[in-house]
Design an enzyme around this catalytic site. Structure first.
Site, PDB file in Angstrom:
ATOM      1  N   HIS A 261       0.862  -1.185   0.000  1.00 38.76           N
ATOM      2  CA  HIS A 261       0.000   0.000   0.000  1.00 38.76           C
ATOM      3  C   HIS A 261       0.893   1.229   0.000  1.00 38.76           C
ATOM      4  CE1 HIS A 261      -3.219   2.804   1.063  1.00 38.76           C
ATOM      5  NE2 HIS A 261      -4.051   1.848   0.708  1.00 38.76           N
ATOM      6  N   ASP A 315      -7.883  -5.256  -0.212  1.00 36.57           N
ATOM      7  CA  ASP A 315      -8.337  -6.165  -1.274  1.00 36.57           C
ATOM      8  C   ASP A 315      -8.014  -7.623  -0.998  1.00 36.57           C
ATOM      9  OD1 ASP A 315      -7.563  -3.470  -3.278  1.00 36.57           O
ATOM     10  OD2 ASP A 315      -9.547  -4.375  -3.199  1.00 36.57           O
TER      11      ASP A 315
HETATM   12  C1  SDX Z   1      -6.272  -0.099  -3.038  1.00 36.09           C
HETATM   13  O1  SDX Z   1      -4.454   4.367  -2.179  1.00 36.09           O
HETATM   14  C2  SDX Z   1      -5.432   3.786  -1.588  1.00 36.09           C
HETATM   15  O2  SDX Z   1      -5.869   4.180  -0.515  1.00 36.09           O
HETATM   16  C3  SDX Z   1      -6.003   2.595  -2.316  1.00 36.09           C
HETATM   17  C4  SDX Z   1      -7.011   1.772  -1.545  1.00 36.09           C
HETATM   18  C5  SDX Z   1      -8.297   2.521  -1.315  1.00 36.09           C
HETATM   19  O3  SDX Z   1      -9.020   2.214  -0.354  1.00 36.09           O
HETATM   20  O4  SDX Z   1      -8.647   3.366  -2.191  1.00 36.09           O
HETATM   21  O5  SDX Z   1      -6.488   1.376  -0.296  1.00 36.09           O
HETATM   22  C6  SDX Z   1      -7.404   0.526  -2.332  1.00 36.09           C
HETATM   23  O6  SDX Z   1      -6.021   0.229  -4.159  1.00 36.09           O
HETATM   24  C7  SDX Z   1      -5.417  -1.096  -2.312  1.00 36.09           C
HETATM   25  C8  SDX Z   1      -4.197  -1.583  -3.171  1.00 36.09           C
HETATM   26  C9  SDX Z   1      -4.660  -2.705  -4.073  1.00 36.09           C
HETATM   27  N1  SDX Z   1      -3.572  -3.066  -5.040  1.00 36.09           N
HETATM   28  C10 SDX Z   1      -2.914  -4.218  -4.904  1.00 36.09           C
HETATM   29  O7  SDX Z   1      -3.099  -5.046  -4.022  1.00 36.09           O
HETATM   30  C11 SDX Z   1      -1.904  -4.450  -6.024  1.00 36.09           C
HETATM   31  C12 SDX Z   1      -0.574  -4.898  -5.442  1.00 36.09           C
HETATM   32  N2  SDX Z   1       0.026  -3.808  -4.722  1.00 36.09           N
HETATM   33  C13 SDX Z   1       1.020  -3.008  -5.356  1.00 36.09           C
HETATM   34  O8  SDX Z   1       0.839  -2.815  -6.729  1.00 36.09           O
HETATM   35  C14 SDX Z   1       1.445  -1.789  -4.565  1.00 36.09           C
HETATM   36  O9  SDX Z   1       1.641  -2.173  -3.271  1.00 36.09           O
HETATM   37  C15 SDX Z   1       0.573  -0.556  -4.581  1.00 36.09           C
HETATM   38  C16 SDX Z   1       0.212  -0.115  -5.961  1.00 36.09           C
HETATM   39  C17 SDX Z   1      -0.687  -0.797  -3.812  1.00 36.09           C
HETATM   40  C18 SDX Z   1       1.352   0.570  -3.911  1.00 36.09           C
HETATM   41  O10 SDX Z   1       2.435   0.778  -4.712  1.00 36.09           O
HETATM   42  P1  SDX Z   1       3.570   1.879  -4.381  1.00 36.09           P
HETATM   43  O11 SDX Z   1       3.263   2.656  -3.167  1.00 36.09           O
HETATM   44  O12 SDX Z   1       3.814   2.648  -5.643  1.00 36.09           O
HETATM   45  O13 SDX Z   1       4.796   0.955  -4.002  1.00 36.09           O
HETATM   46  P2  SDX Z   1       5.924   0.560  -4.998  1.00 36.09           P
HETATM   47  O14 SDX Z   1       5.339  -0.084  -6.212  1.00 36.09           O
HETATM   48  O15 SDX Z   1       6.814   1.743  -5.157  1.00 36.09           O
HETATM   49  O16 SDX Z   1       6.676  -0.585  -4.175  1.00 36.09           O
HETATM   50  C19 SDX Z   1       7.628  -0.241  -3.189  1.00 36.09           C
HETATM   51  C20 SDX Z   1       8.440  -1.520  -3.009  1.00 36.09           C
HETATM   52  C21 SDX Z   1       8.940  -2.090  -4.348  1.00 36.09           C
HETATM   53  O17 SDX Z   1      10.130  -2.839  -4.066  1.00 36.09           O
HETATM   54  P3  SDX Z   1      11.554  -2.179  -4.491  1.00 36.09           P
HETATM   55  O18 SDX Z   1      11.515  -1.925  -5.992  1.00 36.09           O
HETATM   56  O19 SDX Z   1      11.665  -0.904  -3.674  1.00 36.09           O
HETATM   57  O20 SDX Z   1      12.552  -3.235  -4.086  1.00 36.09           O
HETATM   58  O21 SDX Z   1       7.587  -2.531  -2.458  1.00 36.09           O
HETATM   59  C22 SDX Z   1       7.454  -3.597  -3.390  1.00 36.09           C
HETATM   60  C23 SDX Z   1       7.860  -3.051  -4.752  1.00 36.09           C
HETATM   61  O22 SDX Z   1       8.320  -4.100  -5.577  1.00 36.09           O
HETATM   62  N3  SDX Z   1       6.032  -3.957  -3.431  1.00 36.09           N
HETATM   63  C24 SDX Z   1       5.590  -5.209  -3.569  1.00 36.09           C
HETATM   64  C25 SDX Z   1       4.194  -5.112  -3.556  1.00 36.09           C
HETATM   65  N4  SDX Z   1       3.821  -3.826  -3.433  1.00 36.09           N
HETATM   66  C26 SDX Z   1       4.963  -3.113  -3.361  1.00 36.09           C
HETATM   67  N5  SDX Z   1       6.256  -6.382  -3.705  1.00 36.09           N
HETATM   68  C27 SDX Z   1       5.491  -7.480  -3.831  1.00 36.09           C
HETATM   69  N6  SDX Z   1       4.126  -7.486  -3.828  1.00 36.09           N
HETATM   70  C28 SDX Z   1       3.455  -6.316  -3.688  1.00 36.09           C
HETATM   71  N7  SDX Z   1       2.119  -6.323  -3.698  1.00 36.09           N
END
Ligand code: SDX
Length: 378
Positions: A261, A315
């Site tokens: 998140h 989710d």
């Molecule tokens: C919702 O914003 C909100 O409030 C949204 C929400 C709402 O109520 O409206 O809460 C609802 O959208 C919840 C999120 C649902 N999406 C997912 O479950 C999809 C999977 N999650 C990711 O895509 C991600 O965590 C996000 C999009 C939710 C957040 O992404 P960020 O903040 O841009 O984080 P990032 O992609 O920059 O990741 C930071 C690090 C990375 O590693 P490094 O490159 O630094 O080594 O964390 C890792 C990412 O690879 N990472 C994950 C991960 N999410 C982040 N690694 C594995 N699995 C994941 N799910």
């Protein structure tokens, strides 16, 4: 005004001042109008929560019954929109059908009167009332059947479940579903709410605003993740397969749906409440293997990535509730939208008060003074 440094995805950049909701991602706290989500989930209803979010105060008993009455009696979908849905491809995603229908609703109420409280109230009532009906209608129309008419004698949550399968839901199941709607109603400046605010800032109508937000919510990184989580659990198929599945994900640094998140760096408080709802529902209806698979997934992912702030988000468990209620997987995100309409409408009203069009700047990294290149030289 000092120029802000560019942050990709506007990470950490405030896009508005707001009184609607508050999140502390370090401790996993969420408040709607200052009220902890745990209390609203425990004691409130979705429509009461929607009223609190949109109008900024708890409804009195008279306020709430008037709000419920108006919404109940505006539930019917426009016949022409139902006819429009009959032209949609059956294979189309219900989120696309919802986005088209929400925009189409605006055709019936095209006279904007943003300074008229009656116009605002009517738009709030119509959108809260008709969005669930339009979601349910497409579910039947895409199968070649007639939609099921809403029932005025059922609660908001019970009526939606009824419109899906023409069966009056068990009161406990209806209450669990109503609580899911409360948990999904609002969440500060998420992507779809930001879309709603940008669209609202141009002083367009609330139907276009909701259509804009629905389009944003549908993406797999946002509201579309709940559908992906269930598909992931079904693909894994057994508790034994969880570890090999994850090892491959870890090796390829793939995102695991339902985890992570932008704000929460601990377990999403909504995921904790949803997990309790799963256990309550499974206690009522009997468990299934997918919850065991989910628990094993959470254990391994948080062991491996918890220190990086990767924990279950809203989710991760929501789909297990909907699946157990017999709701089709591709309706999970439209259900998220049904709930989030309350938050988007609250932000619409707040954006009208802010009264300033969104027009950020950019950092240009392209070329300058490029000559026109005749086609023969390209
Ligand atoms: C919702 O914003 C909100 O409030 C949204 C929400 C709402 O109520 O409206 O809460 C609802 O959208 C919840 C999120 C649902 N999406 C997912 O479950 C999809 C999977 N999650 C990711 O895509 C991600 O965590 C996000 C999009 C939710 C957040 O992404 P960020 O903040 O841009 O984080 P990032 O992609 O920059 O990741 C930071 C690090 C990375 O590693 P490094 O490159 O630094 O080594 O964390 C890792 C990412 O690879 N990472 C994950 C991960 N999410 C982040 N690694 C594995 N699995 C994941 N799910």
């Amino acid at each position: 005004m000092t120029a802000c440094e560019y942050q990709i995805g506007l990470e950490g950049i405030p896009a508005a001042q707001s009184r609607i909701s508050y999140v502390d991602g370090k401790i996993g706290r969420l408040e709607y109008r200052g009220v902890p989500i745990e209390q609203l989930a425990e004691h409130g209803s979705f429509l009461e929560t929607a009223y609190l979010l949109i109008w900024g105060k708890f409804p009195t008993a008279d306020d709430l019954s008037a709000f419920q009455y108006e919404i109940t009696h505006h539930r019917r979908a426009k016949y022409r929109i139902r006819d429009m849905m009959k032209c949609f491809p059956e294979s189309g995603h219900p989120m696309d059908a919802l986005q088209a229908s929400a925009a189409a609703l605006g055709l019936f109420y095209s006279k904007r009167a943003l300074d008229d409280p009656t116009y605002i109230r009517r738009a709030v009532v119509r959108l809260l009332a008709k969005i669930p009906t339009m979601v349910a209608a497409f579910e039947h129309i895409r199968k070649g059947n007639d939609p099921i008419q809403p029932r005025d004698d059922l609660s908001y949550a019970a009526n939606f479940l009824y419109m899906l399968n023409e069966q009056e839901p068990d009161p406990i199941q209806a209450h669990i579903f109503d609580t899911c709607l409360t948990l999904h109603a609002e969440h500060t400046m998420n992507a779809s709410t930001f879309s709603a605010r940008v669209t609202a800032s141009t002083l367009t109508d609330p139907y276009a605003i909701v259509a804009s937000a629905v389009g944003t919510l549908g993406g797999p990184l946002h509201g579309g993740a709940n559908e992906e989580v269930i598909e992931m659990l079904e693909q894994i198929g057994s508790v034994e397969n969880v570890r090999p599945f994850l090892e491959e994900k870890f090796a390829t640094k793939s995102k695991i749906m339902g985890f992570g998140h932008r704000v929460y760096k601990v377990k999403d408080p909504r995921a904790k409440i949803l997990q309790k709802l799963v256990e309550e529902l499974f206690g009522e209806l009997g468990s299934d293997k997918y919850y065991e698979i989910a628990l094993e997934l959470e254990k391994i992912v948080t062991d491996k990535l918890g220190d990086k702030g990767i924990h279950p988000n809203v989710d991760f468990y929501s789909g297990l509730v909907y699946k157990r209620l017999g709701i089709p997987t591709d309706l999970f995100t439209p259900i998220f939208a049904i709930a989030r309409v309350a938050g988007w409408l609250a932000h619409w009203r707040e954006q009208l008060e802010a009264n300033r069009i969104y027009r950020p700047t950019q950092i240009y990294i392209g070329e300058h003074n490029q000559p026109y290149l005749p086609i023969a030289e390209r």
